[in-house]
Design an enzyme around this catalytic site. Sequence first.
Site, mmCIF file in Angstrom:
data_model
loop_
_atom_site.group_PDB
_atom_site.id
_atom_site.type_symbol
_atom_site.label_atom_id
_atom_site.label_comp_id
_atom_site.label_asym_id
_atom_site.label_seq_id
_atom_site.Cartn_x
_atom_site.Cartn_y
_atom_site.Cartn_z
ATOM 1 N N GLU A 283 -5.783 -7.761 -2.121
ATOM 2 C CA GLU A 283 -6.652 -7.684 -0.952
ATOM 3 C C GLU A 283 -7.902 -7.458 -1.310
ATOM 4 O O GLU A 283 -8.366 -6.137 -1.847
ATOM 5 C CB GLU A 283 -6.028 -6.563 0.040
ATOM 6 C CG GLU A 283 -4.835 -6.942 0.601
ATOM 7 C CD GLU A 283 -4.224 -5.980 1.783
ATOM 8 O OE1 GLU A 283 -5.369 -5.466 2.254
ATOM 9 O OE2 GLU A 283 -3.153 -5.831 2.177
ATOM 10 N N GLU B 54 0.761 -1.350 -0.265
ATOM 11 C CA GLU B 54 0.053 0.181 -0.070
ATOM 12 C C GLU B 54 0.951 1.453 0.102
ATOM 13 O O GLU B 54 0.584 2.216 0.763
ATOM 14 C CB GLU B 54 -1.097 -0.005 1.272
ATOM 15 C CG GLU B 54 -1.903 -1.136 1.079
ATOM 16 C CD GLU B 54 -2.901 -1.216 2.330
ATOM 17 O OE1 GLU B 54 -2.704 -0.466 3.342
ATOM 18 O OE2 GLU B 54 -3.718 -2.002 2.271
#
Length: 1019
Positions: free
Chosen positions: A308, A196
Amino acid sequence: MARLFLPFLLLLANLGLLTAAQNQTAAGWEIYDDGLTTDVQWDHYSFHVQGQRIFVFSGEFHYWRIPVPGLWRDILEKIKAAGFTGFSIYTSWGYHAPNNQTVDFSTGAHNITSIFDLADELGLYIIVRPGPYVNAESNAGGLPLWLTSGEYGTLRNNDSRYTEAWKPYFDEVSEITSRYQVTDGHKTLCYQIENEYGNQWLTDPSERVPNETAIGYMELLEASARDNGIKVPLTFNDPNMNAKSWSSDWSNAGGNVDVTGVDSYPSCWSCDVSECTSTNGEYVAYKLVEYYTYFQEFQPNMPSFIPEFQGGSYNPWAGPEGGCGEDTGADFVNLFYRWNIAQRVTAMSLYMLYGGTNWGSIATPVTASSYDYSAPISEDRSIGSKYYETKLLSLFTRSAADLTMTDLVGNGTQYTDNSAIAAYELRNPESKAAFYVTRHADSTLDTNEAFKLHVNTSAGNLIIPRTGGKIRLNGHQSKIIVTDFIVGSETLLYSTAEVLTYSVIDNEPTLVLWVPTGESGEFAVKGAKSGSVISKCSGCSEPAFHRQGGSLVVSFTQSAGMSVLKIDNKLRVVLLDRAAAYLFWAPTLTQNPLAPANETVLIHGSYLVRSVKEDGHTLEIKGDAVNTTEIEVFASKKIKNLKWNGKQVKSTKTAHGSLRASLAAPKAVSLPAFTSWKSNDSLPERSVSYDDTGAAWVAADHMVTYNPHPPATLPVLYGDDYGFHNGIRLFRGYFNSSASGVFLNIQGGNAFGFSAWLNGHFVGSYLGNATVEQANKTITFPAELLSTNPSTNPNVLLVVHDDTGHDQTTGVLNPRGILEARLLSNTSTTPEFTHWRLAGTAGGESNLDPVRGVYNEDGLFAERVGWHLPGFNDSAWTVSASSSSSSSLSFAGATIKFFRTTVPLHIPTGLDVSISFVLGTPNDAPSNAYRAQLFVNGYQYGRYYPYIGNQVVYPVPAGVLNYNGENTIAVAVWAQTEAGAGITVDWRVNYVADSSLSVADLETEELRPGWTAVREKYA
């Protein structure tokens, strides 16, 4: 809603963002590799492994949240049983690096090699995600806590200090992983770099202005991975669809990985949906997110990959007891996961598939002790409707080979005769098989809608069902309607019932279809001429057979249970309702993650089927039964006998060729009561006469700090600056003058708290708040508590501070400790502290307990001297409580008490048993303003803050609990008011299963090291 995507793709081609114009064939889409191996490749459609396209259906599993290697098999077997082709793991730098001289991948649960071995044995691909930063709602996002002092720079960049810190860890985890890659016959599929970290651009990504610092960091990580043997593709998890970082399809800037993907939590990653509004906007239940355009624009030459995707939501402090599973339950699974298929996603990993527990200080301030995450496999390892609903889709995607290569032909309500229902048409450009994903046009609606569907098949354009009835979506539901679906040697022209799976047994196919209970279905088998009913479930209608246009059309209405049909004496069709489909399994006979249809058997009826093995004429089945169960097995004709968990079971053969057998219910398990609790005071430090010059204490005398957030007063009173990183710390401040009070400003993360004692007397507390991470308090000193001769007998202020973990992302360096400590006076003279002493975890960063690890202990006196550990001699302690069922422990006064008891367990072999502790505050408790910590055989397995949060149930795994001997149970209770505290302690059995996982037989003694005399010096 009724729009086609082809014009958009042509626009992209004209802009030069596609390598070739998209059409309804595979032409023009290049196959790529990373230049090191062709064993793993990819293109616009999907990943390829050794030349074969795969649908990657994975889920996240954090081994460091269940520190019992013997139970990792349980989680991975449940992942395999559900039909997943792989799983994903974050490794945790902080878990493996207790200090900046140590990287531990060998001690106890720190040794991860068995995870790779299990993946090989079970046949599951692995996505390895080593960070260095992982987020994961873990303490400092998984960075080691010694990094949070600021001494290593601002972190997550190419600062040489930070680079020198991460390289030993990252090099080693890369080297370990390199031994287990697909390239060498193992199962590691890809390797994620950072997490991320959408930092490639200084400005809006469309302007493509490089962030050279971030690029330098990514290139260092990639080089380390390659230098240490990683050959499989490097991947990345983009934090949202706005960051557009690290894709070679988007730019040729530095730092790009091989394959990018985006993460998405459309129903909010937190049970408190207000936490997600800044990213997702106002929360709207069951509102879908469109991904197709993003993938076509940002990474058109790569698979549509979601590393994810929401598997549940974490439960923040003061969140609902048990989490918020209703927001992401079975209906969420049904609608949102099928929606991803409508968006052409062919690689998807659920976060979380198994959440686990925030034991010790693993968690950040955003979550309490539980990390259940409302995941398909619950924190206590049980499975239920969400797991089973997920299995309905994962078994399908595993068997639908044509789904790995599809074009989105169009979408809209024009596909149906009901404007409330829309469909997305995906078509394989080579086989022409199609998948129609149907849903409510307004996904937020849950109305009961019936419709017919327009489909394009090899037999022409059809409106289905053709013989009567309609397809139905009742509630937040979606259905995938297939056409020209290959089943062994047969072709399913269409089916309005969903395909669960199929198997080719003795060269004859068995197709399994399902519809919700009470609904009708229709399917057509191309070229078939006749059909018959072999077995019909009770209450089911008689299926009807019709010849139409060269196909046999079969219509039916499915009640509860299973029916079996035979088509042309060569295709066996199993019809199920939802409840029956939940308990239908397709275990594999080989280690191939793709589970070829001729390498599976089919089993119905049991709570769980873990694995199967053929041994001559016997099929050996391993699984779980939680009650008396009848199973039905569809296997080769050569199979005459069945074994269940190693025991022969009597079976009978059915008219349709299956074997039926009955399984007995497991033995009941009861738990002994907690009796004979003993207690002792755990706050001797409040006494003026207490000696704080021992090994547990350091002089808090730093006048400068590397932390970018300097304190308002000196000396620096940040725990991390002195090597004390976890939970509770104790500060003793001395002053040799009079003072009217003290102003304290302390930072400890959401739900933190503190208490203060002056010269042994309680003077005040900050009780804490679920959403407050920094608080100040002015505490008045009663004159009679002050020393009458401070020059020779200085005043001592004890501050006990509880921190709930370090923040994540840019907040990692937010200090933990006292930001300001200012004595107050009623006179013109300003009193000052002369010096401070500080205590925290015994041994600081020395890692006294490498088995349990650095997150396990705080700085309480009881922990420092080892009262929580098995083997400590508490014979001189006071007997505190005795009860026949549960224990109620109470005391008066603002202090910290420690309670211990031992209790034996004798769990029979052949069972999987899950146990939870239950903490509560009795109605007659003097106050709920207290903080409690639960210890089980030395492991800190629960934080109970009744004034703040709602968590009362704390699952503790076998292995932490000794299932064959004595268990040391302890509770530390910190009363934050003079009223004192009262707590109840109990435990319960979550489930008992007759199982191949015999938890009583796990080798776990090494995970529970006992007390040693070295602890005495930390008194």
